[in-house]
Every structure is written in C-alpha cells, then in structure tokens.
Scaffold this motif. Structure first.
Motif, PDB file in Angstrom:
ATOM      1  N   MET A  81       3.886   8.343  -4.670  1.00  0.00           N
ATOM      2  CA  MET A  81       3.150   7.171  -5.135  1.00  0.00           C
ATOM      3  C   MET A  81       2.654   6.347  -3.964  1.00  0.00           C
ATOM      4  O   MET A  81       1.516   5.846  -3.966  1.00  0.00           O
ATOM      5  N   ASN A  82       3.486   6.194  -2.946  1.00  0.00           N
ATOM      6  CA  ASN A  82       3.081   5.418  -1.775  1.00  0.00           C
ATOM      7  C   ASN A  82       1.888   6.066  -1.081  1.00  0.00           C
ATOM      8  O   ASN A  82       0.941   5.379  -0.674  1.00  0.00           O
ATOM      9  N   ASP A  83       1.911   7.394  -0.953  1.00  0.00           N
ATOM     10  CA  ASP A  83       0.778   8.094  -0.334  1.00  0.00           C
ATOM     11  C   ASP A  83      -0.491   7.925  -1.151  1.00  0.00           C
ATOM     12  O   ASP A  83      -1.581   7.759  -0.609  1.00  0.00           O
ATOM     13  N   GLY A  84      -0.342   7.990  -2.479  1.00  0.00           N
ATOM     14  CA  GLY A  84      -1.507   7.800  -3.336  1.00  0.00           C
ATOM     15  C   GLY A  84      -2.098   6.417  -3.194  1.00  0.00           C
ATOM     16  O   GLY A  84      -3.327   6.250  -3.117  1.00  0.00           O
ATOM     17  N   LEU A  85      -1.241   5.410  -3.138  1.00  0.00           N
ATOM     18  CA  LEU A  85      -1.703   4.032  -2.979  1.00  0.00           C
ATOM     19  C   LEU A  85      -2.455   3.849  -1.671  1.00  0.00           C
ATOM     20  O   LEU A  85      -3.580   3.334  -1.639  1.00  0.00           O
ATOM     21  N   VAL A  86      -1.820   4.270  -0.576  1.00  0.00           N
ATOM     22  CA  VAL A  86      -2.386   4.017   0.749  1.00  0.00           C
ATOM     23  C   VAL A  86      -3.632   4.844   1.001  1.00  0.00           C
ATOM     24  O   VAL A  86      -4.665   4.329   1.454  1.00  0.00           O
ATOM     25  N   SER A  87      -3.548   6.151   0.709  1.00  0.00           N
ATOM     26  CA  SER A  87      -4.677   7.021   1.034  1.00  0.00           C
ATOM     27  C   SER A  87      -5.915   6.679   0.205  1.00  0.00           C
ATOM     28  O   SER A  87      -7.025   6.629   0.740  1.00  0.00           O
ATOM     29  N   ASN A  88      -5.742   6.418  -1.088  1.00  0.00           N
ATOM     30  CA  ASN A  88      -6.928   6.138  -1.894  1.00  0.00           C
ATOM     31  C   ASN A  88      -7.450   4.728  -1.663  1.00  0.00           C
ATOM     32  O   ASN A  88      -8.663   4.484  -1.777  1.00  0.00           O
ATOM     33  N   LEU A  89      -6.562   3.778  -1.346  1.00  0.00           N
ATOM     34  CA  LEU A  89      -7.060   2.454  -0.992  1.00  0.00           C
ATOM     35  C   LEU A  89      -7.887   2.543   0.285  1.00  0.00           C
ATOM     36  O   LEU A  89      -8.981   1.959   0.374  1.00  0.00           O
ATOM     37  N   ALA A  90      -7.369   3.281   1.273  1.00  0.00           N
ATOM     38  CA  ALA A  90      -8.113   3.439   2.516  1.00  0.00           C
ATOM     39  C   ALA A  90      -9.449   4.125   2.261  1.00  0.00           C
ATOM     40  O   ALA A  90     -10.484   3.739   2.832  1.00  0.00           O
ATOM     41  N   LEU A  91      -9.453   5.132   1.395  1.00  0.00           N
ATOM     42  CA  LEU A  91     -10.695   5.841   1.075  1.00  0.00           C
ATOM     43  C   LEU A  91     -11.693   4.920   0.381  1.00  0.00           C
ATOM     44  O   LEU A  91     -12.878   4.868   0.748  1.00  0.00           O
ATOM     45  N   VAL A  92     -11.221   4.174  -0.612  1.00  0.00           N
ATOM     46  CA  VAL A  92     -12.104   3.267  -1.348  1.00  0.00           C
ATOM     47  C   VAL A  92     -12.626   2.158  -0.439  1.00  0.00           C
ATOM     48  O   VAL A  92     -13.815   1.799  -0.482  1.00  0.00           O
TER      49      VAL A  92
END
Length: 378
Positions: A157-168
C-alpha cells in the motif's frame, strides 16, 4: 516481586501529602486500575498459558494499585478517569484483544513514570520493566503470524501511495489534460500492482524453497540400517549440521542401532542433537504464504495507488486535483506509518511523519521534474 505495604516505611507518608502529590498519585491509581482491567479483558479472549500470563500481569497491577491507595488514604476515594491512552487501550482490548492491543500495551509499559518518581518503590519500577518484556513476548507471537502477509500488505500500500502520487504529480505538472493524468494513473496502478504481486510471489516462494533445501530430511533414518559400522558416513551428516565430533559419532551410532535410542521415524535430529518433529510449515511461519503475500501486495498496492487518482475520477482538475490528491495520500501515509509504529512498539506519530516525509519528498522531486519538462516542451 517486592511491593510496599501500608505498614512499610516506603508506603507510609511521613508528612501530609501536598496537593500536587495527591493529584499525581490519584492519576497513577486510575491508570493502574485501567491497566489491570485491560489485561483481564485480553485474558478473557485467551486460554492456556497466555491467559495465565495476562492474569498474572493484572495481579501485579493490583499490587501497584494497593500501593497508591495506601499512600492516598482517604484521598483514594473516587479516583479520576485514567489517561486517554489507557481508555483507548481498554476499549480496544474489549473489542479485539489482538496483537495491536498488546503492542500498544507494550508501549504503555515502556513509558512508565515510576523510574523518575521517588514515591514509587524500586520493586514497582522493576515490575514495570519486566511487564514490558512480558508483553513484548506475548505480542511477538502475533507479530510472527502477521510478518509475511502483513509486510506485503503494508509495504504494498505504501508503494502504491508513493509511486502513483509521484507519477500523478509529475505528469500533472507538465500541464497535460486531466484525462491524460487519469489514464496515466490507472496505468501506473495496474502496472505497479501486477509487478508487486509477481515480485512478492517470486521472493517468498524462492525464500521458502531455499530454506526447504537446507532443512534436514528423513534419509538418515531410511539408510541407517544399511550403513557400514567401520565406515560410518552418517557421522558426516551430523558434522555438516553443526554437531560436535563426539556428539555426531554418538548420534550416528544411535541411528544405526549400535546404541539404544528412543527414536521415532517421524522425528529428526536437529543440529544441536535434540529431537523433535519436523514441521516446516511452523518453521517458515514468519515468511508467510507466497500466494497470500502476492495477493496482499496486489490488493494493497492497488488500493494505495487508487487514492492519488480519486480527485480526477470525480472530475477535479489542475491545482485542486493535485492538492486533494496530496492531502488524501498524506492521511493514508500517516495511517500506514502509524500502524507499523503500533505493531513495532514505537511511536505511531513518529513513524507516520517519517512515511509522510518520504512520500512527499518523492512526489516533490517528480513534480519539479514535471515542471521543467513542461516548460521545455512549451
């Protein structure tokens, strides 16, 4: 354990206690009452040794309670409400009685003020230090069961939060249409979730296979009866497992029947020469199931990666969408960090802030790069 009694010198107040002392002692009394009830509530959901341990802790808290009652005298009537932390613990204990509550109780025991309070006896200070270790041992059982799939879930979940926030944030900073940011976020969600699931499955599966390949088998029991007494290669097996030469020779002679041995085919010698049933599923409990870890990674990465694109799904655009996405992810990062902090017995707030700083740091870097890229393209 030594605790003061009303008749002991340490328990009898040599003078009329001050208003500040009465206030402090009443707070201690309320907290001891609450802690004892917490342990009894958790014990009600347990059985066997764990139940006895928890009831033993509750009894120790009762002795501490008696100490403060003896000091307070008539001031012990109608004690105040316990601290908010212990009220929360008591409510959670009644609802769950789980590893989360034990982890919180461990932290509460470690924060005891008795070490710096001359009115608490040395025995009480020692009790509280021991209580922390007892609760740590109880909590560790639940932590071991959660270690495999929980690790994959939280970090997924942490990876999903960080990686997609950074992408967006990076794509949004370039000034492209909101629909492009949305579809990019969805693509990042699917790609990341599938990658995490595949990677976690391979990782856990490989780790289990490596440990299984190193675990003793039953070959020694099956081949022992055919081995040559004068060229006993069975000794080499036990030497390779880490036994001392004399112990290895003795064990080998037992296996081939030269010495008496209460051996059972379902038992296997361990490296230290002891015996016990071989149960690989129990030995690898901390690793967890490969499929369980994989599924947890997929679901939790996807749920984390969904949060940054929620504003775009509901039609938000521009700065508003980016600000809402950052706020939502920030709250989620604080939650995941806090949960890890609770389970590890450390400060939930500190762990949450650390997660927040890491996540926002990564998002800030990609946002700046997006701005630069967008300016160059323009």
């Amino acid at each position: 354990m030594s605790t003061a009694t009303p008749d002991s010198p340490s328990a009898a107040a040599p003078y009329e206690p001050s208003r500040e002392q009465v206030r402090r002692w009443r707070r201690y009394l309320a907290d001891e009452i609450a802690e004892g009830q917490i342990y009894r509530d958790i014990a009600a959901r347990k059985d066997g040794v764990e139940r006895e341990i928890l009831l033993g802790l509750a009894e120790a808290e009762r002795r501490h309670e008696d100490h403060w009652r003896s000091l307070l005298g008539p001031h012990a009537e109608n004690p105040p409400r316990p601290s908010s932390h212990r009220i929360l613990l008591r409510a959670l204990a009644r609802l769950f009685g789980s590893v989360f509550v034990l982890a919180l109780a461990q932290r509460a025991e470690s924060d005891t003020p008795y070490a710096k309070d001359a009115d608490a006896t040395a025995g009480m200070v020692a009790d509280e230090r021991i209580h922390e270790e007892v609760v740590r041992g109880l909590a560790s059982r639940g932590r071991e069961q959660l270690a495999g799939s929980f690790r994959a879930a939280v970090f997924g979940m942490n990876d999903g939060l960080v990686s997609n926030l950074a992408l967006v944030m990076g794509i949004g900073a370039t000034g492209v249409a909101p629909s492009v940011v949305l579809f990019t976020g969805i693509a990042g969600l699917l790609a990341g979730a599938l990658s995490m699931a595949a990677g976690e499955y391979v990782s856990v599966r490989s780790q289990r296979e490596l440990l299984e390949a190193s675990s003793p088998t039953q070959v020694t029991l099956e081949a022992a009866q055919f081995l040559d007494l004068d060229a006993n290669e069975l000794e080499l097996v036990y030497l390779a497992r880490g036994m001392q030469p004399e112990d290895a020779k003795h064990r080998a002679l037992e296996r081939i029947g030269y010495l008496s041995c209460d051996c059972n085919p379902q038992f296997s010698a361990r490296p230290d020469g002891s015996q016990g049933p071989v149960d690989h599923s129990e030995s690898f409990a901390e690793i967890g199931s490969a499929w369980g870890a994989s599924l947890s990674s997929f679901l939790f990465f996807a749920s984390g990666a969904l949060i940054p694109i929620l504003p775009y799904l509901f039609g938000a655009t521009g700065w508003v969408a980016l600000a809402v996405a950052a706020a939502l992810v920030g709250m989620a990062l604080m939650f995941t960090g806090g949960v890890v902090g609770l389970l590890s017995g450390s400060s939930p707030l500190w762990r949450g802030l650390r997660q927040l700083a890491i996540g926002f740091g990564a998002a800030a870097v990609t946002y700046v790069l997006g701005l630069l890229f967008g300016a160059n393209v323009g």
